[in-house]
Design a protein around this motif. Structure first.
Motif, PDB file in Angstrom:
ATOM      1  N   ARG A 295       0.825  -1.200   0.000  1.00  0.00           N
ATOM      2  CA  ARG A 295       0.000   0.000   0.000  1.00  0.00           C
ATOM      3  C   ARG A 295       0.869   1.263   0.000  1.00  0.00           C
ATOM      4  O   ARG A 295       0.618   2.203  -0.745  1.00  0.00           O
ATOM      5  N   GLN A 296       1.905   1.238   0.832  1.00  0.00           N
ATOM      6  CA  GLN A 296       2.784   2.417   0.905  1.00  0.00           C
ATOM      7  C   GLN A 296       3.494   2.661  -0.418  1.00  0.00           C
ATOM      8  O   GLN A 296       3.582   3.788  -0.891  1.00  0.00           O
ATOM      9  N   ALA A 298       2.562   1.613  -3.406  1.00  0.00           N
ATOM     10  CA  ALA A 298       1.597   1.963  -4.456  1.00  0.00           C
ATOM     11  C   ALA A 298       1.098   3.391  -4.297  1.00  0.00           C
ATOM     12  O   ALA A 298       0.807   4.073  -5.277  1.00  0.00           O
ATOM     13  N   SER A 299       1.023   3.866  -3.043  1.00  0.00           N
ATOM     14  CA  SER A 299       0.457   5.200  -2.833  1.00  0.00           C
ATOM     15  C   SER A 299       1.517   6.301  -2.927  1.00  0.00           C
ATOM     16  O   SER A 299       1.225   7.466  -2.698  1.00  0.00           O
ATOM     17  N   SER A 300       2.769   5.932  -3.307  1.00  0.00           N
ATOM     18  CA  SER A 300       3.821   6.942  -3.368  1.00  0.00           C
ATOM     19  C   SER A 300       3.610   7.935  -4.510  1.00  0.00           C
ATOM     20  O   SER A 300       4.199   9.002  -4.532  1.00  0.00           O
ATOM     21  N   ARG A 301       2.785   7.562  -5.479  1.00  0.00           N
ATOM     22  CA  ARG A 301       2.403   8.502  -6.550  1.00  0.00           C
ATOM     23  C   ARG A 301       1.206   7.921  -7.281  1.00  0.00           C
ATOM     24  O   ARG A 301       0.724   6.830  -6.955  1.00  0.00           O
ATOM     25  N   ARG A 302       0.694   8.642  -8.267  1.00  0.00           N
ATOM     26  CA  ARG A 302      -0.391   8.118  -9.101  1.00  0.00           C
ATOM     27  C   ARG A 302       0.239   7.433 -10.310  1.00  0.00           C
ATOM     28  O   ARG A 302       1.134   7.987 -10.946  1.00  0.00           O
ATOM     29  N   TRP A 303      -0.245   6.212 -10.618  1.00  0.00           N
ATOM     30  CA  TRP A 303       0.334   5.447 -11.720  1.00  0.00           C
ATOM     31  C   TRP A 303      -0.651   5.417 -12.876  1.00  0.00           C
ATOM     32  O   TRP A 303      -1.860   5.393 -12.683  1.00  0.00           O
ATOM     33  N   SER A 322      -6.337   1.329  -6.408  1.00  0.00           N
ATOM     34  CA  SER A 322      -6.675   2.569  -5.701  1.00  0.00           C
ATOM     35  C   SER A 322      -5.727   3.703  -6.085  1.00  0.00           C
ATOM     36  O   SER A 322      -6.013   4.864  -5.803  1.00  0.00           O
ATOM     37  N   HIS A 323      -4.587   3.348  -6.697  1.00  0.00           N
ATOM     38  CA  HIS A 323      -3.578   4.365  -6.966  1.00  0.00           C
ATOM     39  C   HIS A 323      -3.164   4.410  -8.435  1.00  0.00           C
ATOM     40  O   HIS A 323      -2.211   5.080  -8.786  1.00  0.00           O
TER      41      HIS A 323
END
Lengths: 478, 82
Positions: A295-296, A298-303, A322-323
């Motif tokens: 989760r961390q 994946a949530s580091s930016r928008r892909w 989600s990201h």
């Protein structure tokens, strides 16, 4: 836009649409138009005839209804025809192109049902689909979208359903093969671009299969009639028209096929289904730690596009969704993908998550005419995030792919990477090594980390499952 | 198989289909597959097969002449560039 593609009598004059445009090499079979791309957008040239059909089509109630539903790719006129030349329409872009030999059973069945629904609705408005290829269906996540707009044509009096045979060869027979024989249809579809001929399908049927729904008529009778009329050169089409063949016969056939296809289920799956409810070898605390790491990262930016390779039933694909704008969730186990598809198709992320049956050690190649009609995986869109969880031991030990080679492939994708190393202490690896020669001297955490660091910038690393596994978040170099 | 007699009748009837003009589609519909679409039609298909057979018979015994090769299907289906 000033570029107009010239057509005369429905014949393409030159196949290069215009400066800055890129022709789609898989779009050539129907000479009434072809796809090209420009600045990331999707256009289709149309012959004068096809464009005239399009203008009638876009006014029809059924077409507008399906445009609103998104079940026919949203399309608008980009350029009116000029002086006898064809016109151009623009289609909404499909996030990731996929092929029937990568779809799970439920998806191929849904594509077939969409096709039949479009047939039914088009016939009510005096139109018909002139072909019946599942390649004309693509996916917005888990929702099918029909993309080949010029396939809709007005139905002439007495005309039969030309696409019926193709429907059988590319959709009905593959579904029957899985439902009635428990045989995976994907190698058959990948092996032949035109699908399974009636004659071969007929030979695959046992006497008992003759009693199964649809086999006698759609398989055996069709094969017999095709043999009977092979090379006869007779114009049955004309004879049928004269005898009064009408669209009610097509409608009846379509309705019967809808009932038949809807009733097909993969064979011998009911008991195995429940095994997929538990999909990992972690206890709950360790599983939560892995989820948090992913989760961390994946949530580091928008892909833009994420791949989850070896996704199983999609626990981590959902996190990525989600990201990311779109996630392609791939696994070689078709039942895991079927499970994912059935559970998520009504879910919140269902328009952003595309499940595909892909064995990375034998992934779909570029194939068809000039090896360009169907593209390999990476050619259809490189990911900017890749999840590779609980997979590397299957690649290196089960498939015997050298670790360095696998990491090279990942590096070539120029993707950020969340990768889990499953060590020799893990019971999954021990099970794999139990009966085979250990020819994997590089398969240790230190050498894995070194090989990874040569190709990626490692951002984070964390032990999991009491140190039996390691999970890394790494970024493409440079 | 209650449908078998019906199917045999249609097989026999359609065996008389003849003609020369080519079909008009980029896809070959398959002659056998087209005929099967009559089989699937049930009662309506049976009536159609009867007419189809009758037309063939009339041509064979010379009561009716072979119709022109082109039926004009192109025009009515909007497939002509003219």
């Amino acid at each position: 836009m000033n570029e107009v593609i010239e057509f005369r009598s429905g014949r393409t004059i030159g196949n290069a649409p215009a400066a800055g445009a890129e022709a789609e090499p898989g779009s050539f079979r129907d000479r009434n138009g072809s796809i090209f791309y420009r600045e990331g957008r999707v256009y289709r040239t149309m012959s004068p005839r096809a464009f005239a059909n399009w203008q009638r089509l876009e006014a029809l109630p059924f077409f507008q209804r399906h445009q609103e539903l998104g079940t026919i790719v949203r399309t608008r006129t980009a350029e009116e025809p000029v002086e006898g030349a064809g016109g151009i329409v623009e289609h909404e872009r499909i996030p990731f192109i996929s092929y029937p030999y990568e779809w799970t059973f439920g998806m191929l069945r849904e594509a077939a049902l969409l096709h039949l629904a479009l047939m039914r609705d088009a016939l009510a408005d005096g139109f018909i689909l002139k072909d019946a290829s599942p390649y004309n269906v693509q996916w917005e996540g888990m929702h099918p979208v029909f993309i080949d707009v010029p396939s809709f044509e007005p139905l002439g009096p007495g005309e039969p359903w030309v696409g019926y045979r193709q429907f059988c060869e590319l959709m009905l027979y593959p579904l029957m093969l899985q439902a009635y024989k428990g045989i995976d249809y994907r190698p058959w579809l990948r092996g032949r671009i035109d699908g399974i001929p009636a004659d071969e399908m007929s030979r695959l049927m046992s006497k008992r299969d003759l009693l199964r729904k649809g086999v006698l008529l759609h398989v055996v009778a069709q094969a017999a009639l095709q043999r009977r009329y092979a090379g006869s050169g007779r114009n049955v089409r004309k004879g049928l028209a004269e005898a009064g063949f009408g669209k009610e016969l097509i409608e009846r056939n379509v309705a019967k096929l809808e009932a038949l296809v809807r009733g097909l289920e993969p064979a011998r799956t009911r008991t195995e289904w429940s095994e997929y409810d538990r999909t990992h070898s972690y206890d709950e605390v360790e599983h939560a730690a892995k989820v948090e790491f992913v989760r961390q990262a994946a949530s580091s930016r928008r892909w833009r596009l994420a791949w989850d390779i070896g996704c199983n039933t999609g626990t981590f694909s959902r996190i990525a969704a989600s990201h990311a704008d779109h996630v392609v969730a791939m696994d070689a186990d078709w039942m895991a993908i079927e499970h994912l598809y059935r559970r998520e198709r009504e879910g919140e992320a269902s328009r952003r998550m595309l499940p595909l049956v892909v064995n990375l050690a034998d992934a779909s190649p570029a194939q068809g005419w000039r090896g360009a009609e169907r593209k390999d995986l990476a050619a259809r869109g490189r990911p900017d995030l890749t999840l590779c969880l609980a997979l590397v031991h299957h690649v290196v030990i089960t498939a015997n792919i050298p670790l360095a080679s696998f990491l090279d492939w990942l590096a070539e994708l120029r993707t950020s990477l969340v990768i889990e190393f499953v060590s020799r202490e893990d019971e999954m690896v021990q099970a794999l090594l139990a009966n085979r020669e250990d020819q994997y001297p590089e398969y240790y955490p230190d050498s894995f980390r070194a090989l990874l660091a040569e190709r990626f910038d490692i951002e984070r690393e964390q032990p999991l499952k009491g140190g039996k596994r390691l999970i890394f978040f790494a970024r493409a170099k440079g | 198989m209650p449908k078998l007699g019906f199917q045999v009748l249609i097989f026999a009837a359609l065996a008389y289909a003849t003609g020369t003009a080519p079909a008009h589609a980029y896809l070959d519909p398959g002659t056998g597959s087209m005929i099967l679409q009559v089989l699937i039609g049930g009662i309506a298909g049976l009536a159609l097969a009867g007419r189809f057979y009758w037309n063939r018979l009339m041509v064979l015994i010379g009561v009716r002449s072979e119709p022109p090769a082109q039926t004009g299907a192109d025009e009515v289906s909007g497939r002509s560039d003219r």
